[in-house]
Design a protein around this motif. Structure first.
Motif, PDB file in Angstrom:
ATOM      1  N   THR B  42       3.166 -42.339   5.265  1.00  0.00           N
ATOM      2  CA  THR B  42       3.694 -42.698   3.950  1.00  0.00           C
ATOM      3  C   THR B  42       4.955 -41.903   3.642  1.00  0.00           C
ATOM      4  OG1 THR B  42       1.514 -43.328   3.152  1.00  0.00           O
ATOM      5  CG2 THR B  42       3.153 -42.766   1.489  1.00  0.00           C
ATOM      6  N   ASP B 160       3.257 -50.396   3.134  1.00  0.00           N
ATOM      7  CA  ASP B 160       2.387 -49.237   3.315  1.00  0.00           C
ATOM      8  C   ASP B 160       0.921 -49.657   3.229  1.00  0.00           C
ATOM      9  OD1 ASP B 160       1.238 -46.777   3.524  1.00  0.00           O
ATOM     10  OD2 ASP B 160       2.375 -45.850   1.899  1.00  0.00           O
ATOM     11  N   GLU B 161       0.295 -49.795   4.352  1.00  0.00           N
ATOM     12  CA  GLU B 161      -1.101 -50.243   4.437  1.00  0.00           C
ATOM     13  C   GLU B 161      -1.379 -51.387   3.456  1.00  0.00           C
ATOM     14  OE1 GLU B 161      -4.148 -47.494   5.141  1.00  0.00           O
ATOM     15  OE2 GLU B 161      -2.800 -45.792   5.423  1.00  0.00           O
TER      16      GLU B 161
HETATM   17 MG   LIG Z   1      -0.320 -43.105   3.432  1.00  0.00          MG
END
Ligand SMILES: [Mg+2]
Ligand SMILES: Nc1ncnc2c1ncn2[C@@H]1O[C@H](COP(=O)(O)OP(=O)(O)OP(=O)(O)O)[C@@H](O)[C@H]1O
Lengths: 245, 270
Positions: B42, B160-161
């Motif tokens: 991240t 992000d995911e």
């Molecule tokens: Mg993360």
């Protein structure tokens, strides 16, 4: 029971209603104190609360400030200010402003703090400026709690405005003190009933406003007393979300 | 093209999340950063749009140092999709999608018309336009998030995911959709996940990370599978336990490919 009927009779008697000393005018003064004081308090407390809520800085100062203000006995403040400023409306007005600041301040920053950090983070990540985050995200989402704060401010002031008569500041308290002094209890009671009714009506109006300002799309939560304690842990050092402001 | 040049990020509390990180992210391809929790994925992603500023080193987008660009302007030309969709709860789906164009000064009507088209693009029914995010399923919210990320027609999309919180079936759908969108629109996608299967599925380039943003291996999925750089990579992709090892069994004169559990997965064409 008789006394209450006497009080109602006093209210209904046209002789007590009109003219500068009638209860129409006194009620107007009571309302003027209430909305005047709340408006001034809002002008001071809302920007301050928003600043605290947005930046997370100065929170402790804000909490202790509003806590300190809350602890001040209104009557004491009123008499003290009355001694300094003389009789009239100024001392009561300032007293009521002080009374209204804590709940509004708490409502303003609690409203901001209640906004999900992820929502704010996302707003920043798509390219909102700090000002846009405040105006387009934090203000609308924090509005219900702010209105809650204003509501408690209004209710506290509308009841306390009765004290204005202590320093000859008018409002409905004038009848209460006069009635006590002259043993005219129906007058005292009539004015008390008016204050009570006024408070109840305002309470109802604000309950309605509070329902209306919950942004659509957001589940209306039951809003009770505005918190003075943060609802969520605040990272001591910048969490990832705080970065890149 | 996005370039990381010796990028280090140390947070105020002393945590070194990323250390001396170098990477070239090719344009119009999907690069996946994959690694276990806390390895700095991240942090790396958010340094691209300056949600986080590096402590040292440089990040270049098409040769331009991002440090010299205004963060707000930079973010508006980079799409960002996050796990919880990050939609504004008080705005309708259509207005959420139109957020960035409206910020950029596109008239509301025009932005909304374009947002409607984007709902088609991400496979959402137009009837959802006037709903609020809360009224949508998690998978639908993610699609809205993707549509919002695409609204300003950015060259770069950071994810992000994005599918971490949806169920496996919906995730598989969204993964296919992502592949389709990336190919159709030719975006540079930087995708973060801790799921190696997702990484291999989506990534043209896969970057396997270890703690501190240390690169264990970079390559195409095929390259990584063929030659895991070390034991860590081998175990991360499951090669050490015989996972992803396919065998050929002769059945009735044909070559049947069998996976690590002995389950037939297909037939080799002669
Ligand atoms: Mg993360
Ligand atoms: N604001 C911060 N302050 C201090 N440390 C941080 C901060 N943000 C991240 N870290 C730390 O930096 C490291 C990398 O964090 P990062 O969020 O980039 O990991 P990640 O790979 O995305 O993990 P996950 O898969 O759990 O999302 C972690 O050790 C994390 O605790």
């Amino acid at each position: 029971m008789n006394l209450i009927l006497d009080g109602i009779a006093w209210i209904l008697d046209p002789a007590n209603q009109t003219g500068p000393g009638g209860w129409f005018a006194r009620l107007g003064e009571q309302l003027a104190y209430t909305f005047g004081a709340v408006a001034i308090a809002a002008i001071i407390a809302i920007p301050l609360g928003y600043l605290v809520g947005h930046t997370g800085r100065g929170r402790d100062v804000a909490v202790s400030l509003s806590g300190g203000f809350r602890a001040l006995p209104s009557l004491g403040v009123l008499i003290l200010l009355g001694l300094g400023l003389g009789i009239g409306f100024r001392a009561p007005l300032i007293t009521f402003v002080i009374l209204a600041i804590p709940p509004i301040l708490a409502g303003a920053y609690a409203g901001f703090e209640a906004v999900d950090r992820k929502t704010i983070d996302a707003a920043r990540a798509v390219g909102m400026t700090e000002g846009q985050i405040v105006r387009q995200v934090e203000v609308p989402l924090g509005l219900p709690l702010l209105i809650g704060g204003i509501r408690s401010g209004v209710l506290q002031v509308v009841a306390t405005a009765t004290l204005a008569a202590y320093v000859s500041g008018g409002a409905l308290g004038a009848f209460i003190f006069e009635g006590v002094a002259t043993r005219n209890y129906s007058e005292t009671l009539g004015a008390s009933i008016l204050v009570t009714l006024l408070a109840l009506i305002l309470e109802g109006v604000f309950a309605l406003i509070q329902k209306l300002v919950v942004p659509r799309g957001v589940v209306a939560r039951e809003i009770k007393e505005v918190r003075t304690v943060s609802s969520r842990p605040r990272a001591a050092v910048g969490s990832p979300i705080q970065e890149g402001k | 093209m996005i370039e990381f040049r010796s990028v280090t990020k140390q947070f105020p509390d002393g945590t070194v999340a990323v250390k001396e990180f170098d990477l070239v992210i090719p344009p119009r391809k999907t690069t996946v950063l994959v690694g276990s929790s806390g390895c700095g994925k991240t942090t790396l992603l958010r340094m691209i749009n300056r949600m986080i500023d590096p402590t040292s080193g440089h990040i270049l987008i098409d040769g331009e140092d991002t440090a010299a660009l205004a963060p707000v302007k930079l973010r508006r030309r980079i799409g960002y999709v996050m796990q919880n969709s990050g939609l504004l709860p008080h705005r309708k789906v259509i207005d959420n999608v139109a957020t960035v164009p409206v910020l950029n000064g596109v008239p509301k009507k025009e932005a909304r018309a374009h947002a409607l088209e984007l709902l088609d693009t991400v496979g959402l029914d137009r009837s959802l336009a006037d709903k609020y995010p809360r009224q949508l399923s998690g998978g639908q919210q993610q699609r809205v998030g993707v549509a919002r990320g695409l609204a300003a027609d950015p060259n770069i999309l950071l994810m992000d995911e994005p599918f971490g919180a949806v169920d496996p079936i919906v995730r598989a759908e969204l993964q296919q959709e992502t592949i389709r969108l990336q190919q159709g629109l030719g975006k540079t996608v930087v995708f973060v996940t801790h799921d190696i299967d997702e990484a291999f599925l989506l990534g043209h380039q896969v970057v396997i990370l270890q703690k501190g943003g240390h690169i264990a291996q970079v390559g195409t999925p095929a390259e990584i599978l063929a030659n895991p750089a070390d034991d860590f990579v081998a175990s991360f992709v499951g090669a050490d336990k015989g996972k992803r090892v396919l065998r050929i069994e002769k059945v009735g004169g044909r070559d049947v490919v069998v996976d690590e559990n002995g389950t037939p997965t297909g037939v080799l064409q002669p």
